[in-house]
Design a protein around this motif. Structure first.
Motif, PDB file in Angstrom:
ATOM      1  N   HIS A 185      -2.013   8.488 -11.003  1.00 17.03           N
ATOM      2  CA  HIS A 185      -1.056   7.714 -10.195  1.00 17.03           C
ATOM      3  C   HIS A 185       0.367   7.919 -10.698  1.00 17.03           C
ATOM      4  O   HIS A 185       1.312   7.974  -9.916  1.00 17.03           O
ATOM      5  CB  HIS A 185      -1.433   6.230 -10.270  1.00 17.03           C
ATOM      6  N   GLU A 215       0.531   0.283  -2.324  1.00 19.22           N
ATOM      7  CA  GLU A 215       0.302   1.063  -3.540  1.00 19.22           C
ATOM      8  C   GLU A 215      -1.207   1.292  -3.721  1.00 19.22           C
ATOM      9  O   GLU A 215      -1.991   0.349  -3.845  1.00 19.22           O
ATOM     10  CB  GLU A 215       0.881   0.398  -4.803  1.00 19.22           C
ATOM     11  N   SER A 216      -1.573   2.554  -3.788  1.00 18.94           N
ATOM     12  CA  SER A 216      -2.998   2.913  -3.816  1.00 18.94           C
ATOM     13  C   SER A 216      -3.747   2.285  -5.003  1.00 18.94           C
ATOM     14  O   SER A 216      -4.902   1.877  -4.857  1.00 18.94           O
ATOM     15  CB  SER A 216      -3.161   4.430  -3.808  1.00 18.94           C
ATOM     16  N   SER A 226      -1.364  13.713   3.936  1.00 19.46           N
ATOM     17  CA  SER A 226      -1.134  12.467   3.191  1.00 19.46           C
ATOM     18  C   SER A 226      -2.139  12.262   2.057  1.00 19.46           C
ATOM     19  O   SER A 226      -3.178  11.621   2.205  1.00 19.46           O
ATOM     20  CB  SER A 226      -1.133  11.249   4.120  1.00 19.46           C
ATOM     21  N   GLY A 233       7.437   0.811   3.413  1.00 24.26           N
ATOM     22  CA  GLY A 233       7.612   1.888   4.379  1.00 24.26           C
ATOM     23  C   GLY A 233       6.784   3.108   3.993  1.00 24.26           C
ATOM     24  O   GLY A 233       7.073   4.223   4.412  1.00 24.26           O
ATOM     25  N   LYS A 234       5.745   2.880   3.182  1.00 22.91           N
ATOM     26  CA  LYS A 234       4.884   3.991   2.760  1.00 22.91           C
ATOM     27  C   LYS A 234       3.423   3.675   3.034  1.00 22.91           C
ATOM     28  O   LYS A 234       3.043   2.504   3.128  1.00 22.91           O
ATOM     29  CB  LYS A 234       5.069   4.274   1.266  1.00 22.91           C
ATOM     30  N   VAL A 235       2.635   4.711   3.133  1.00 23.56           N
ATOM     31  CA  VAL A 235       1.186   4.570   3.253  1.00 23.56           C
ATOM     32  C   VAL A 235       0.558   5.107   1.981  1.00 23.56           C
ATOM     33  O   VAL A 235       1.158   5.962   1.311  1.00 23.56           O
ATOM     34  CB  VAL A 235       0.639   5.327   4.480  1.00 23.56           C
ATOM     35  N   PRO A 236      -0.622   4.627   1.608  1.00 21.53           N
ATOM     36  CA  PRO A 236      -1.492   3.708   2.343  1.00 21.53           C
ATOM     37  C   PRO A 236      -1.029   2.267   2.199  1.00 21.53           C
ATOM     38  O   PRO A 236      -0.319   1.907   1.280  1.00 21.53           O
ATOM     39  CB  PRO A 236      -2.835   3.905   1.639  1.00 21.53           C
ATOM     40  N   PHE A 278       3.456  11.075  10.532  1.00 24.11           N
ATOM     41  CA  PHE A 278       4.844  11.202  10.066  1.00 24.11           C
ATOM     42  C   PHE A 278       5.727  11.518  11.278  1.00 24.11           C
ATOM     43  O   PHE A 278       5.363  12.342  12.125  1.00 24.11           O
ATOM     44  CB  PHE A 278       4.965  12.335   9.039  1.00 24.11           C
ATOM     45  N   TRP A 330      -1.766  10.435  -0.666  1.00 21.07           N
ATOM     46  CA  TRP A 330      -1.915   9.039  -1.095  1.00 21.07           C
ATOM     47  C   TRP A 330      -2.865   8.289  -0.169  1.00 21.07           C
ATOM     48  O   TRP A 330      -3.658   7.465  -0.617  1.00 21.07           O
ATOM     49  CB  TRP A 330      -0.558   8.335  -1.149  1.00 21.07           C
ATOM     50  N   PHE A 354       6.833   3.403   9.330  1.00 25.11           N
ATOM     51  CA  PHE A 354       5.816   2.760   8.506  1.00 25.11           C
ATOM     52  C   PHE A 354       6.248   1.349   8.099  1.00 25.11           C
ATOM     53  O   PHE A 354       5.420   0.513   7.754  1.00 25.11           O
ATOM     54  CB  PHE A 354       5.534   3.588   7.241  1.00 25.11           C
TER      55      PHE A 354
HETATM   56  N1  LIG Z   1       2.769   5.293  -5.067  1.00 26.41           N
HETATM   57  C1  LIG Z   1       2.453   5.127  -3.667  1.00 26.41           C
HETATM   58  C2  LIG Z   1       2.881   6.393  -2.947  1.00 26.41           C
HETATM   59  C3  LIG Z   1       2.846   6.267  -1.441  1.00 26.41           C
HETATM   60  C4  LIG Z   1       3.539   7.434  -0.752  1.00 26.41           C
HETATM   61  O1  LIG Z   1       4.466   8.059  -1.276  1.00 26.41           O
HETATM   62  N2  LIG Z   1       3.090   7.702   0.484  1.00 26.41           N
HETATM   63  C5  LIG Z   1       3.709   8.722   1.304  1.00 26.41           C
HETATM   64  C6  LIG Z   1       2.673   9.418   2.171  1.00 26.41           C
HETATM   65  S1  LIG Z   1       1.532  10.401   1.287  1.00 26.41           S
HETATM   66  C7  LIG Z   1       4.638   8.054   2.296  1.00 26.41           C
HETATM   67  O2  LIG Z   1       4.308   7.041   2.867  1.00 26.41           O
HETATM   68  N3  LIG Z   1       5.796   8.647   2.543  1.00 26.41           N
HETATM   69  C8  LIG Z   1       6.686   8.152   3.528  1.00 26.41           C
HETATM   70  C9  LIG Z   1       8.073   8.052   3.034  1.00 26.41           C
HETATM   71  O3  LIG Z   1       8.306   8.279   1.828  1.00 26.41           O
HETATM   72  O4  LIG Z   1       8.953   7.742   3.862  1.00 26.41           O
HETATM   73  C10 LIG Z   1       0.955   4.789  -3.526  1.00 26.41           C
HETATM   74  O5  LIG Z   1       0.238   4.939  -4.518  1.00 26.41           O
HETATM   75  O6  LIG Z   1       0.488   4.322  -2.479  1.00 26.41           O
END
Ligand SMILES: N[C@@H](CCC(=O)N[C@@H](CS)C(=O)NCC(=O)O)C(=O)O
Length: 225
Positions: free
Chosen positions: A96, A62-63, A12, A48-51, A36, A14, A41
Motif C-alpha cells: 500500500h 482507501e483500499s 484501476s 475523489g478516488k476509487v475504490p 475515468f 487500486w 468520483f
Molecule cells: N491509496 C488509495 C489510492 C486510490 C487511487 O489512487 N485510485 C485511483 C484509481 S486506481 C483514482 O481514483 N484516481 C483518480 C484520481 O486520482 O483522480 C487507495 O488505497 O484506495
C-alpha cells in the motif's frame, strides 16, 4: 448490500484489491463502475478516488481501510494464525505504501503486452524485494497463497502486480513467478481480466503512461469506442 465503487478494470489497480478480496471470499456486493473521464468520483468518494465502499450510511475509502472494515465483519480477510496475520498485514501495508518504482514504471493495463524501455535500478530493487517477500511468505506459511492455504487480503493487495508481471514480462524467481501465475488463474482474476479486455473506453492519461513505459507488443482489448 455492500456497494463497491471502482473504475475501469483495465487500468484501476487500486479498485482490483477490494474487488478480488470480496470476490474470492464470496462476500456479496454490488459493483458500481464509473469509467475515468465519466462522472466525477467526488459524487460518491470523499477523496475523489476509487475504490470506495458504501455500506448503508457508512462510507469507507482507501483500499487498506476497506480491507480492515471487511475484516471486522467477515472471517478470512486476514489469516487466523496470529503470526501469519501479522506478516500478511505487514506485506499488504508495504504494498500500500511502497513499490513506487514498480507502480510508476509498469502501470496496470491488463489487455496490453509491453516490452519495458529499461529496468532502472529502482525498478530492479522493487522486483528484488517483491521476489524476496513472496518467497518468504510462501516458504514460511506453506502456500499456495502468501500467508498460507487460503487467499487473504495480502494476496488481494498483490493481485495488480500479477497483471503487471503479465503485461511487462517482469523477471522473477521460480517460486514468485509460479505464485503470480496462480493469482492470474483464480476465477475472480479471470473474470476481471475478461471484463477489462471487453472495455472499449480509453483514458488518455493511462494510455500515455503505458506508452512511456515501453514498446507496445500487443493490445488484446476490444477496439476503442
Ligand atoms: N491509496 C488509495 C489510492 C486510490 C487511487 O489512487 N485510485 C485511483 C484509481 S486506481 C483514482 O481514483 N484516481 C483518480 C484520481 O486520482 O483522480 C487507495 O488505497 O484506495
Amino acid at each position: 448490500m455492500l456497494i463497491l465503487h471502482i473504475a475501469n478494470k483495465n487500468y484501476s489497480s487500486w479498485s482490483l484489491r477490494p474487488w478480488v478480496l470480496l470476490s474470492e471470499l464470496a462476500i456479496p456486493f454490488e459493483e458500481r463502475l464509473t469509467p475515468f473521464g465519466g462522472a466525477p468520483f467526488q459524487s460518491f468518494s470523499p477523496t475523489g478516488k476509487v475504490p470506495c465502499l458504501v455500506d448503508g450510511e457508512v462510507v469507507v475509502w482507501e483500499s487498506l481501510a476497506i480491507a480492515e472494515y471487511l475484516a471486522e465483519r467477515h472471517a478470512g480477510v486476514w489469516p487466523a494464525d496470529a503470526a501469519a496475520r501479522a506478516w500478511a498485514r505487514s506485506a499488504a501495508a508495504e504494498m500500500h505504501a511502497g513499490f513506487f518504482a514498480l507502480r510508476n514504471a509498469c502501470p496496470m493495463s491488463c489487455g496490453l503486452r509491453v516490452r519495458p524501455h529499461a529496468f532502472a535500478p529502482a525498478l530492479e530493487a522493487d522486483l528484488t524485494r517483491l521476489d524476496a517477500l513472496w518467497r518468504e511468505g510462501l516458504a514460511r506459511f506453506g502456500g499456495p497463497f502468501l500467508a498460507g492455504p487460503a487467499f487473504t487480503a495480502a494476496d488481494a493487495f498483490f493481485a495488480p502486480v500479477a497483471f503487471r508481471i503479465q503485461t511487462y514480462g517482469l523477471p522473477l524467481g521460480e517460486a514468485a513467478a509460479a505464485y503470480a501465475s496462480r493469482l492470474l488463474a483464480l476465477p475472480s482474476m479471470q473474470r476481471w481480466q475478461a471484463a477489462a479486455l471487453a472495455e472499449t473506453w480509453r483514458d488518455p492519461a493511462h494510455e500515455d503512461e503505458t506508452r512511456q513505459a515501453g514498446v507496445l507488443l500487443e493490445d488484446r482489448r476490444a477496439p476503442a469506442a
